[in-house]
Design a protein around this motif. Structure first.
Motif, PDB file in Angstrom:
ATOM      1  N   GLY A  24      14.210  69.078   9.486  1.00 14.44           N
ATOM      2  CA  GLY A  24      13.598  70.182  10.213  1.00 14.44           C
ATOM      3  C   GLY A  24      12.220  70.486   9.676  1.00 14.44           C
ATOM      4  N   HIS A  25      11.415  71.125  10.516  1.00 13.85           N
ATOM      5  CA  HIS A  25      10.013  71.360  10.152  1.00 13.85           C
ATOM      6  C   HIS A  25       9.644  72.837  10.162  1.00 13.85           C
ATOM      7  CE1 HIS A  25      10.135  71.319  14.528  1.00 13.85           C
ATOM      8  NE2 HIS A  25       8.948  71.907  14.562  1.00 13.85           N
ATOM      9  N   GLU A  26      10.624  73.721  10.188  1.00 19.48           N
ATOM     10  CA  GLU A  26      10.323  75.148  10.193  1.00 19.48           C
ATOM     11  C   GLU A  26       9.874  75.611   8.816  1.00 19.48           C
ATOM     12  OE1 GLU A  26      10.223  77.097  12.841  1.00 19.48           O
ATOM     13  OE2 GLU A  26      10.694  75.313  14.025  1.00 19.48           O
ATOM     14  N   ARG A  28       9.257  78.103   5.561  1.00 19.26           N
ATOM     15  CA  ARG A  28      10.070  79.128   4.911  1.00 19.26           C
ATOM     16  C   ARG A  28       9.621  80.512   5.357  1.00 19.26           C
ATOM     17  NH1 ARG A  28      12.020  77.645  -0.681  1.00 19.26           N
ATOM     18  NH2 ARG A  28      11.686  79.849  -1.056  1.00 19.26           N
ATOM     19  N   ARG A  29      10.551  81.447   5.359  1.00 16.64           N
ATOM     20  CA  ARG A  29      10.218  82.817   5.781  1.00 16.64           C
ATOM     21  C   ARG A  29       9.238  83.487   4.839  1.00 16.64           C
ATOM     22  NH1 ARG A  29      16.071  85.391   7.710  1.00 16.64           N
ATOM     23  NH2 ARG A  29      16.395  83.972   9.492  1.00 16.64           N
ATOM     24  N   SER A  36      10.695  71.425   3.959  1.00 16.60           N
ATOM     25  CA  SER A  36      10.431  71.144   5.374  1.00 16.60           C
ATOM     26  C   SER A  36       9.063  70.503   5.598  1.00 16.60           C
ATOM     27  CB  SER A  36      10.561  72.412   6.215  1.00 16.60           C
ATOM     28  OG  SER A  36       9.687  73.425   5.749  1.00 16.60           O
ATOM     29  N   TRP A  42       6.048  68.325  10.621  1.00 17.99           N
ATOM     30  CA  TRP A  42       5.355  69.441   9.974  1.00 17.99           C
ATOM     31  C   TRP A  42       3.901  69.496  10.453  1.00 17.99           C
ATOM     32  CZ3 TRP A  42       6.697  73.496   6.917  1.00 17.99           C
ATOM     33  CH2 TRP A  42       5.671  74.190   6.260  1.00 17.99           C
ATOM     34  N   HIS A  82       2.984  68.572  21.193  1.00 15.55           N
ATOM     35  CA  HIS A  82       4.115  68.788  20.292  1.00 15.55           C
ATOM     36  C   HIS A  82       4.578  67.425  19.779  1.00 15.55           C
ATOM     37  CE1 HIS A  82       8.190  69.876  18.931  1.00 15.55           C
ATOM     38  NE2 HIS A  82       7.721  71.111  18.831  1.00 15.55           N
TER      39      HIS A  82
END
Length: 364
Positions: A24-26, A28-29, A36, A42, A82
């Protein structure tokens, strides 16, 4: 190591393998760079041959199209908004042959990731900070670039039970070793980490080195600052004085590096917008960065905040003392282990800076 078989042989020989799993490429908060960033998707724009690629996936699929002479699809991939769109276009490449792609894909993805991590200092530092850990794309959907298993599956802890080839993981480990050679002059170093009580003579050493640097660089050194833990009274630290030199362009080495080497410093680190030279005794590190840049601001702000905030200063010292008791593969791994707390502290420091009007020109 370049294959699952290599890992199995290492495991059979008794080597204890440590892993970094990613998928996944999200982001971190908390905004920190995490695993990621290893994803092909990314968002990290980079340039190769005067072409701009939004992600490593775009690069991979563009080069795939060119490999088979499909310039039209290659152009469409460059315009893809994308990485998933780029991926789907890659499946439409005309003249595609499995054997040809299999023979070239590894080197193509290595080249793209060398550009990605080589042109983004924060990403490069993260990758180098993984040190000797095995990088694993824990994708349950991809048995070629990933291992066909999700992180958390008990089978991910041994290559013997993986369901995929983990090609992306091996690509990234190859990139990591090339970056070590390019950015760490002399290669990796394993050094003992000793934390000692704050020494007032560190400030005196800084002043002596500042005079030496100013004499060597003259006005090319826009500012010279004492940074790092030795610049914070009361904070225990490694007995290594860190100095920050701001210049107009850190990537133009000819404006400062020959002069610093003539003054007795030796180049150790070469990264985008950052160089580090040090004394022969390894007791002074001089970081060269762009004037007005993020590196300059963050290091000055971090020190000012620690000087003003005992709670964070004590927490940082506690972490360093704890980490000093552990065995580290190299200094990059130790530095990466401090990253979480440093980012937390910097977050509070930035809020304080915005609230108070702090600037790099604040008197010290």
């Amino acid at each position: 190591m370049r294959s699952v078989e290599d890992l199995i042989r290492a495991e059979d020989a008794g080597r204890r393998l440590k892993y970094v799993w990613f998928w996944g490429h999200e982001p971190r908060r908390d905004g920190r760079i995490g695993a990621s960033c290893l994803s092909q998707w990314w968002p990290a724009e980079f340039t190769v041959d005067d072409l701009v690629f939004p992600t490593a996936e775009h690069y991979m699929m563009h080069r795939k199209a060119l490999l088979f002479g499909d310039g039209e699809t290659a152009a469409r991939i460059l315009r893809a908004r994308h990485p998933n769109e780029a991926k789907n276009l890659g499946r439409e490449v005309r003249g595609y042959e499995d054997e040809v792609w299999a023979a070239h894909r590894f080197d193509i993805v290595v080249a793209g990731n060398l550009a990605k991590f080589g042109q983004h200092a924060l990403l490069g530092r993260y990758l180098l900070g993984t040190s000797d850990r095995v990088l694993v794309e824990a994708s349950p959907l991809d048995p070629i670039w990933g291992i066909g298993l999700a992180a958390g599956d008990e089978r991910t802890t041994s290559p013997r039970t993986w369901l995929g080839a983990n090609l992306l993981g091996f690509v990234l480990m190859a990139v990591r070793e090339q970056l070590v050679g390019e950015s760490l002059i002399g290669g990796r170093e394993k050094r003992d980490i000793t934390i000692v009580e704050h020494d007032p003579t560190w400030a005196e050493r800084f002043r002596a080195e500042r005079s030496r640097i100013r004499k060597a660089l003259g006005d090319n050194a826009i500012r010279i600052d004492h940074v790092g833990s030795t610049a914070v009274p009361g904070l225990a630290a490694k007995p290594v004085v860190d100095i920050q030199v701001s210049v107009a362009d850190a990537n133009r080495e000819e404006t400062y590096l020959p002069q610093l080497e003539a003054a007795g410093y030796h180049l150790r680190v070469r990264q985008p917008d950052h160089r580090m030279v040090r004394t022969e005794q390894l007791d002074v590190h001089v970081h060269i960065c762009p004037s007005g840049g993020k590196w300059e601001r963050d290091h000055l702000l971090f020190g000012d905040w620690l000087r003003a905030t005992p709670a964070d200063r004590d927490a940082y010292e506690k972490l360093k003392r704890d980490l000093a008791t552990r065995d580290w593969f190299d200094m990059n791994q130790y530095a990466e282990a401090k990253g979480g707390l440093i980012d937390e502290i910097l977050g509070r420091a930035r809020e304080w800076a915005d609230r108070t009007g702090w600037s790099v020109d604040h008197p010290r």
